[in-house]
Scaffold this motif. Structure first.
Motif, PDB file in Angstrom:
ATOM      1  N   SER A  10      33.938  37.695   8.901  1.00  0.00           N
ATOM      2  CA  SER A  10      34.784  36.726   8.278  1.00  0.00           C
ATOM      3  C   SER A  10      34.867  35.155   8.218  1.00  0.00           C
ATOM      4  CB  SER A  10      36.204  37.304   9.193  1.00  0.00           C
ATOM      5  OG  SER A  10      36.530  38.391   8.892  1.00  0.00           O
ATOM      6  N   ASP A  11      35.664  34.262   7.968  1.00  0.00           N
ATOM      7  CA  ASP A  11      35.333  32.711   8.090  1.00  0.00           C
ATOM      8  C   ASP A  11      35.839  32.336   9.183  1.00  0.00           C
ATOM      9  OD1 ASP A  11      36.250  30.032   6.146  1.00  0.00           O
ATOM     10  OD2 ASP A  11      34.934  30.274   8.078  1.00  0.00           O
ATOM     11  N   ALA A  43      28.256  31.840   6.484  1.00  0.00           N
ATOM     12  CA  ALA A  43      28.074  33.154   6.958  1.00  0.00           C
ATOM     13  C   ALA A  43      26.850  33.324   7.665  1.00  0.00           C
ATOM     14  CB  ALA A  43      28.273  34.339   5.880  1.00  0.00           C
ATOM     15  N   ALA A  44      25.779  32.505   6.998  1.00  0.00           N
ATOM     16  CA  ALA A  44      24.505  32.588   7.689  1.00  0.00           C
ATOM     17  C   ALA A  44      24.595  31.823   9.118  1.00  0.00           C
ATOM     18  CB  ALA A  44      23.569  31.961   6.560  1.00  0.00           C
ATOM     19  N   SER A  46      26.884  31.874  11.096  1.00  0.00           N
ATOM     20  CA  SER A  46      27.294  32.966  12.042  1.00  0.00           C
ATOM     21  C   SER A  46      26.342  33.915  12.254  1.00  0.00           C
ATOM     22  CB  SER A  46      28.485  33.581  11.482  1.00  0.00           C
ATOM     23  OG  SER A  46      29.715  32.812  11.600  1.00  0.00           O
ATOM     24  N   ARG A  47      25.576  34.578  11.344  1.00  0.00           N
ATOM     25  CA  ARG A  47      24.415  35.153  11.425  1.00  0.00           C
ATOM     26  C   ARG A  47      23.329  35.020  12.431  1.00  0.00           C
ATOM     27  NH1 ARG A  47      25.231  36.728   5.985  1.00  0.00           N
ATOM     28  NH2 ARG A  47      23.262  35.575   5.440  1.00  0.00           N
ATOM     29  N   ALA A  48      23.045  33.661  12.448  1.00  0.00           N
ATOM     30  CA  ALA A  48      22.135  32.990  13.135  1.00  0.00           C
ATOM     31  C   ALA A  48      22.455  33.174  14.771  1.00  0.00           C
ATOM     32  CB  ALA A  48      21.821  31.527  12.947  1.00  0.00           C
ATOM     33  N   PHE A  49      23.716  33.479  15.019  1.00  0.00           N
ATOM     34  CA  PHE A  49      23.727  33.673  16.435  1.00  0.00           C
ATOM     35  C   PHE A  49      23.980  35.205  16.955  1.00  0.00           C
ATOM     36  CE2 PHE A  49      25.279  29.231  15.710  1.00  0.00           C
ATOM     37  CZ  PHE A  49      25.066  28.524  16.909  1.00  0.00           C
ATOM     38  N   ASN A  50      23.714  35.875  15.922  1.00  0.00           N
ATOM     39  CA  ASN A  50      23.735  37.415  16.388  1.00  0.00           C
ATOM     40  C   ASN A  50      22.174  37.779  15.999  1.00  0.00           C
ATOM     41  OD1 ASN A  50      23.878  40.255  16.406  1.00  0.00           O
ATOM     42  ND2 ASN A  50      25.716  40.448  14.981  1.00  0.00           N
ATOM     43  N   PRO A  51      21.323  37.978  16.975  1.00  0.00           N
ATOM     44  CA  PRO A  51      20.048  38.303  17.204  1.00  0.00           C
ATOM     45  C   PRO A  51      20.012  39.740  16.270  1.00  0.00           C
ATOM     46  CG  PRO A  51      21.006  38.841  19.296  1.00  0.00           C
ATOM     47  CD  PRO A  51      21.944  37.882  18.606  1.00  0.00           C
ATOM     48  N   LYS A  52      20.757  40.499  16.179  1.00  0.00           N
ATOM     49  CA  LYS A  52      20.878  41.968  15.460  1.00  0.00           C
ATOM     50  C   LYS A  52      21.330  41.464  14.049  1.00  0.00           C
ATOM     51  CE  LYS A  52      19.670  44.244  19.214  1.00  0.00           C
ATOM     52  NZ  LYS A  52      18.555  44.925  19.402  1.00  0.00           N
ATOM     53  N   ALA A  53      21.569  40.558  13.339  1.00  0.00           N
ATOM     54  CA  ALA A  53      22.005  40.358  12.193  1.00  0.00           C
ATOM     55  C   ALA A  53      20.871  39.790  11.131  1.00  0.00           C
ATOM     56  CB  ALA A  53      23.223  39.280  12.097  1.00  0.00           C
TER      57      ALA A  53
END
Length: 366
Positions: A10-11, A43-44, A46-53
């Motif tokens: 989500s945003d 969204a990218a 946000s994904r950068a802060f999730n090592p599994k994304a």
């Protein structure tokens, strides 16, 4: 394998506190500035802060570097509001200072953090029950799951406090009469990790009887702990199946000091034993020191000693303890799997996983 939802679902920019910057366009969030400078989508970021994304390594590095320059981190409260997930796991324990509990909590915390969860640790009262005030405090965090390491906190108590979190319990069943998974507690679902202890105990008794040991003593743990009562019950069943006399039971509490003192009482004022089976490794250490130093007995020539758990210290050369192993890595991996499966399907019926014990042979039996 199911993984917790990443922050790109989500945003979350509307949940971020505004930070005044001269170069920040009006109405633009810090996350959007990071995205613009890195030439990636919101969204990218946000994904950068999730090592599994999924995200290319060079893009992740660039986003994180720009975010650090701008002192930006995702707002976890906003993430929770948007996804209805707190990414928090409550862990309820009777105490945290013993070697086994600290080993397991460390391993569980590490495994959960690797999956993007934070851990909330809650300690019960001395009688292993949960203070209602603490329960209200837990509820305020709205954890995604709760792992309960004490049976004195019943599922219905947790059900009243949490709308969606289905608790995970650790169970030590009577394998002779209860081979199946536990029933639901009324209308309150709970998931379960069942620890089957009979394999390791049977291996220990077979080894001891092979060395001619017939008189056993059980150095007990805390009488309120299900693990302790299950170990004693299973030991007595295995001894009876082999035609051996029942073990003499010595009161204990899982501690080194009580293990030491109880062993002295057993041999000076009681019947003694050819084999001491301790409810955990720490009390076995106390028994070993009492036998060798206070009682002048040789281990294993005069008395054999077996512990339970296989904590790191059991392999120390001064103890080199034969013990029944609960594999902490397997146990933690199973708990995490139960948590993830439940989050994937909150409405599923009770889930059960099973692990077994095995004997680790060292020099205290021989």
């Amino acid at each position: 394998m199911y993984r917790p939802p990443s922050v790109n679902e989500s945003d979350f920019s509307r949940f971020e506190a505004p930070v005044a910057r001269e170069d920040q366009p009006r109405g633009q969030s810090i996350a959007e500035i990071v995205a613009d400078r890195a030439k990636v989508s919101r969204a990218a970021v946000s994904r950068a802060f999730n090592p599994k994304a999924p995200l290319r390594a060079d893009k992740r590095e660039l986003v994180l570097r720009i975010a650090e320059e701008l002192n930006y981190v995702p707002n976890m409260a906003g993430r929770a509001l948007a996804t209805q997930r707190s990414h928090l796991v409550g862990v309820v324990v009777p105490h945290v200072c013993s070697p086994w509990e600290s080993l397991e909590i460390d391993a569980l915390t590490t495994a959960l953090q690797d999956r993007g969860f934070a851990t909330l640790l809650f300690k019960t009262r001395i009688d292993r029950s949960l203070d209602p005030k603490l329960l209200s405090y837990m509820r305020a965090y709205n954890p995604d799951s709760v792992v309960v390491f004490t049976e004195n906190v019943p599922p219905d108590q947790l059900h009243r406090a949490f709308d969606q979190a289905v608790p995970v319990y650790v169970d030590y069943p009577n394998e002779a009469t209860d081979p199946g998974p536990p029933p639901e507690s009324g209308m309150h679902r709970f998931d379960c990790l069942r620890v089957l202890q009979r394999d390791g105990i049977e291996q220990a008794v077979a080894l001891l009887s092979g060395f001619g040991r017939r008189r056993f003593a059980y150095l007990a743990g805390n009488p309120k702990a299900q693990a302790n009562t299950a170990r004693l019950r299973t030991l007595q069943q295995v001894l009876a199946a082999r035609g051996l006399p029942p073990a003499a039971v010595v009161d204990g509490d899982f501690s080194y000091q009580r293990g030491h003192d109880a062993t002295i009482e057993l041999f000076r004022a009681g019947p003694g034993a050819e084999a001491v089976f301790a409810a955990n490794d720490v009390s076995a250490f106390g028994a070993l020191d009492a036998l060798r130093q206070a009682l002048g007995r040789r281990v294993p020539e005069d008395v054999s000693v077996v512990g339970f758990d296989d904590i790191d210290q059991a392999a120390w050369r001064s103890y080199d303890l034969t013990t029944i192993k609960i594999d902490v890595e397997e146990r933690v991996a199973t708990l995490v799997r139960l948590i993830l499966q439940r989050l994937q399907n909150r409405g599923a019926p009770p889930m059960t996983e099973t692990i077994r014990t095995k004997l680790v042979v060292r020099s205290t039996v021989g």
